[in-house]
Scaffold this motif. Structure first.
Motif, PDB file in Angstrom:
ATOM      1  N   CYS A 162       0.700  -1.201  -0.075  1.00 22.99           N
ATOM      2  CA  CYS A 162      -0.021  -0.163   0.059  1.00 22.99           C
ATOM      3  C   CYS A 162       0.819   1.208   0.038  1.00 22.99           C
ATOM      4  O   CYS A 162       0.551   2.259  -0.745  1.00 22.99           O
ATOM      5  N   ALA A 163       1.793   1.017   0.786  1.00 20.85           N
ATOM      6  CA  ALA A 163       2.982   2.333   1.022  1.00 20.85           C
ATOM      7  C   ALA A 163       3.632   2.531  -0.513  1.00 20.85           C
ATOM      8  O   ALA A 163       3.796   3.694  -0.867  1.00 20.85           O
ATOM      9  N   ALA A 164       3.786   1.479  -1.315  1.00 19.63           N
ATOM     10  CA  ALA A 164       4.315   1.535  -2.560  1.00 19.63           C
ATOM     11  C   ALA A 164       3.413   2.127  -3.657  1.00 19.63           C
ATOM     12  O   ALA A 164       3.939   3.000  -4.452  1.00 19.63           O
ATOM     13  N   GLU A 165       2.258   1.606  -3.407  1.00 21.31           N
ATOM     14  CA  GLU A 165       1.198   2.453  -4.337  1.00 21.31           C
ATOM     15  C   GLU A 165       1.011   3.703  -4.074  1.00 21.31           C
ATOM     16  O   GLU A 165       0.700   4.528  -5.018  1.00 21.31           O
ATOM     17  N   ILE A 166       0.701   4.253  -2.762  1.00 24.04           N
ATOM     18  CA  ILE A 166       0.609   5.390  -2.594  1.00 24.04           C
ATOM     19  C   ILE A 166       1.834   6.626  -2.569  1.00 24.04           C
ATOM     20  O   ILE A 166       1.548   7.690  -3.422  1.00 24.04           O
ATOM     21  N   PHE A 167       2.928   6.197  -2.118  1.00 21.02           N
ATOM     22  CA  PHE A 167       4.182   7.126  -2.230  1.00 21.02           C
ATOM     23  C   PHE A 167       4.975   6.911  -3.388  1.00 21.02           C
ATOM     24  O   PHE A 167       5.946   7.565  -3.424  1.00 21.02           O
ATOM     25  N   GLY A 168       5.014   5.613  -4.044  1.00 20.19           N
ATOM     26  CA  GLY A 168       5.971   5.141  -5.031  1.00 20.19           C
ATOM     27  C   GLY A 168       6.744   4.268  -4.595  1.00 20.19           C
ATOM     28  O   GLY A 168       7.078   3.996  -3.152  1.00 20.19           O
ATOM     29  N   ARG A 169       7.515   3.575  -5.372  1.00 23.46           N
ATOM     30  CA  ARG A 169       8.274   2.241  -5.165  1.00 23.46           C
ATOM     31  C   ARG A 169       9.685   2.847  -4.475  1.00 23.46           C
ATOM     32  O   ARG A 169      10.010   2.245  -3.308  1.00 23.46           O
ATOM     33  N   ARG A 170      10.242   3.874  -4.821  1.00 20.07           N
ATOM     34  CA  ARG A 170      11.533   4.229  -4.157  1.00 20.07           C
ATOM     35  C   ARG A 170      11.344   4.862  -2.887  1.00 20.07           C
ATOM     36  O   ARG A 170      12.105   4.570  -2.033  1.00 20.07           O
ATOM     37  N   ALA A 171      10.571   5.617  -2.561  1.00 18.17           N
ATOM     38  CA  ALA A 171      10.366   6.170  -1.199  1.00 18.17           C
ATOM     39  C   ALA A 171      10.033   4.907  -0.313  1.00 18.17           C
ATOM     40  O   ALA A 171      10.395   5.101   0.889  1.00 18.17           O
ATOM     41  N   ALA A 172       9.093   4.125  -0.702  1.00 14.60           N
ATOM     42  CA  ALA A 172       8.897   3.096   0.186  1.00 14.60           C
ATOM     43  C   ALA A 172       9.860   2.257   0.560  1.00 14.60           C
ATOM     44  O   ALA A 172      10.215   1.732   1.589  1.00 14.60           O
ATOM     45  N   PHE A 173      10.809   1.739  -0.634  1.00 14.45           N
ATOM     46  CA  PHE A 173      11.800   0.960  -0.350  1.00 14.45           C
ATOM     47  C   PHE A 173      12.859   1.527   0.608  1.00 14.45           C
ATOM     48  O   PHE A 173      13.554   1.221   1.351  1.00 14.45           O
ATOM     49  N   VAL A 174      13.146   3.061   0.350  1.00 13.45           N
ATOM     50  CA  VAL A 174      14.253   3.805   1.189  1.00 13.45           C
ATOM     51  C   VAL A 174      13.549   4.059   2.679  1.00 13.45           C
ATOM     52  O   VAL A 174      14.219   3.610   3.454  1.00 13.45           O
ATOM     53  N   CYS A 175      12.333   4.155   2.886  1.00 13.42           N
ATOM     54  CA  CYS A 175      11.792   3.985   4.193  1.00 13.42           C
ATOM     55  C   CYS A 175      11.993   2.629   4.909  1.00 13.42           C
ATOM     56  O   CYS A 175      12.373   2.617   5.781  1.00 13.42           O
ATOM     57  N   ALA A 176      11.803   1.417   4.223  1.00 14.12           N
ATOM     58  CA  ALA A 176      12.164   0.232   4.707  1.00 14.12           C
ATOM     59  C   ALA A 176      13.517  -0.200   4.998  1.00 14.12           C
ATOM     60  O   ALA A 176      13.835  -0.523   5.973  1.00 14.12           O
ATOM     61  N   LEU A 177      14.605   0.568   4.097  1.00 12.87           N
ATOM     62  CA  LEU A 177      15.969   0.437   4.456  1.00 12.87           C
ATOM     63  C   LEU A 177      16.293   1.169   5.458  1.00 12.87           C
ATOM     64  O   LEU A 177      17.063   0.811   6.480  1.00 12.87           O
ATOM     65  N   VAL A 178      15.739   2.405   5.807  1.00 12.07           N
ATOM     66  CA  VAL A 178      15.910   3.042   6.873  1.00 12.07           C
ATOM     67  C   VAL A 178      15.234   2.594   8.223  1.00 12.07           C
ATOM     68  O   VAL A 178      16.240   2.568   9.458  1.00 12.07           O
ATOM     69  N   ALA A 179      14.188   2.019   8.304  1.00 12.04           N
ATOM     70  CA  ALA A 179      13.717   1.293   9.255  1.00 12.04           C
ATOM     71  C   ALA A 179      14.773   0.160   9.597  1.00 12.04           C
ATOM     72  O   ALA A 179      14.772  -0.262  10.778  1.00 12.04           O
ATOM     73  N   PHE A 180      14.935  -0.793   8.739  1.00 15.66           N
ATOM     74  CA  PHE A 180      16.089  -1.901   9.114  1.00 15.66           C
ATOM     75  C   PHE A 180      17.210  -1.472   9.611  1.00 15.66           C
ATOM     76  O   PHE A 180      17.851  -1.843  10.653  1.00 15.66           O
ATOM     77  N   ALA A 181      17.757  -0.246   8.978  1.00 18.10           N
ATOM     78  CA  ALA A 181      19.025   0.407   9.516  1.00 18.10           C
ATOM     79  C   ALA A 181      18.923   0.881  10.937  1.00 18.10           C
ATOM     80  O   ALA A 181      19.782   0.612  11.844  1.00 18.10           O
ATOM     81  N   LEU A 182      17.836   1.581  11.030  1.00 14.92           N
ATOM     82  CA  LEU A 182      17.492   2.200  12.485  1.00 14.92           C
ATOM     83  C   LEU A 182      17.482   0.822  13.611  1.00 14.92           C
ATOM     84  O   LEU A 182      17.863   0.953  14.639  1.00 14.92           O
ATOM     85  N   VAL A 221      11.729  -3.669  15.244  1.00 14.89           N
ATOM     86  CA  VAL A 221      11.821  -2.740  13.925  1.00 14.89           C
ATOM     87  C   VAL A 221      12.533  -3.046  12.928  1.00 14.89           C
ATOM     88  O   VAL A 221      12.319  -2.887  11.721  1.00 14.89           O
ATOM     89  N   GLN A 222      13.708  -3.884  13.029  1.00 16.88           N
ATOM     90  CA  GLN A 222      14.460  -4.632  12.357  1.00 16.88           C
ATOM     91  C   GLN A 222      13.787  -5.555  11.433  1.00 16.88           C
ATOM     92  O   GLN A 222      13.884  -5.597  10.044  1.00 16.88           O
ATOM     93  N   GLY A 223      12.734  -6.421  12.223  1.00 17.45           N
ATOM     94  CA  GLY A 223      11.985  -7.158  11.433  1.00 17.45           C
ATOM     95  C   GLY A 223      10.943  -6.493  10.334  1.00 17.45           C
ATOM     96  O   GLY A 223      10.593  -7.138   9.147  1.00 17.45           O
ATOM     97  N   VAL A 224      10.467  -5.591  10.943  1.00 17.56           N
ATOM     98  CA  VAL A 224       9.365  -4.864  10.023  1.00 17.56           C
ATOM     99  C   VAL A 224      10.173  -4.290   8.909  1.00 17.56           C
ATOM    100  O   VAL A 224       9.680  -4.193   7.571  1.00 17.56           O
ATOM    101  N   GLY A 225      11.250  -3.748   8.998  1.00 16.03           N
ATOM    102  CA  GLY A 225      11.946  -3.158   7.851  1.00 16.03           C
ATOM    103  C   GLY A 225      12.479  -4.140   6.875  1.00 16.03           C
ATOM    104  O   GLY A 225      12.247  -4.273   5.740  1.00 16.03           O
ATOM    105  N   GLY A 226      13.090  -5.468   7.301  1.00 16.02           N
ATOM    106  CA  GLY A 226      13.469  -6.438   6.584  1.00 16.02           C
ATOM    107  C   GLY A 226      12.346  -7.186   5.952  1.00 16.02           C
ATOM    108  O   GLY A 226      12.507  -7.564   4.723  1.00 16.02           O
ATOM    109  N   GLY A 227      11.051  -7.246   6.391  1.00 19.58           N
ATOM    110  CA  GLY A 227      10.092  -7.620   5.777  1.00 19.58           C
ATOM    111  C   GLY A 227       9.552  -6.913   4.765  1.00 19.58           C
ATOM    112  O   GLY A 227       8.983  -7.451   3.492  1.00 19.58           O
TER     113      GLY A 227
END
Length: 78
Positions: free
Chosen positions: A4-24, A44-50
């Motif tokens: 849903c986030a990828a549809e709303i905000f775009g693939r790149r923004a959702a992917f970057v947010c997932a990477l930031v969540a994993f790194a955090l 938090v790491q699991g949510v980002g990785g998933g």
């Protein structure tokens, strides 16, 4: 949720947010001082990785033809 986030905000923004969540989550795991903090950081790491795994499949389905999609998903699964 990441789809849903990828549809709303775009693939790149959702992917970057997932990477930031994993790194955090990784940084929080490294600085954990007790088990409760470690469990919360791993959550938090699991949510980002998933989200990274599901978004990678979404990006592959956008970019690769149906005939080659299995090969690319196999590489992601490796």
């Amino acid at each position: 949720m990441s789809g849903c986030a990828a549809e709303i905000f775009g693939r790149r923004a959702a992917f970057v947010c997932a990477l930031v969540a994993f790194a955090l989550g990784s940084a929080l795991c490294g600085s954990a001082t007790n088990m409760t903090w470690m469990i919360a950081a791993r959550t938090v790491q699991g949510v980002g990785g998933g989200a990274i795994l599901s978004l990678a499949s979404i990006v592959i389905s956008d970019m690769v033809s149906l005939a080659e999609r299995g090969t690319y998903n196999g590489f992601i699964g490796l």
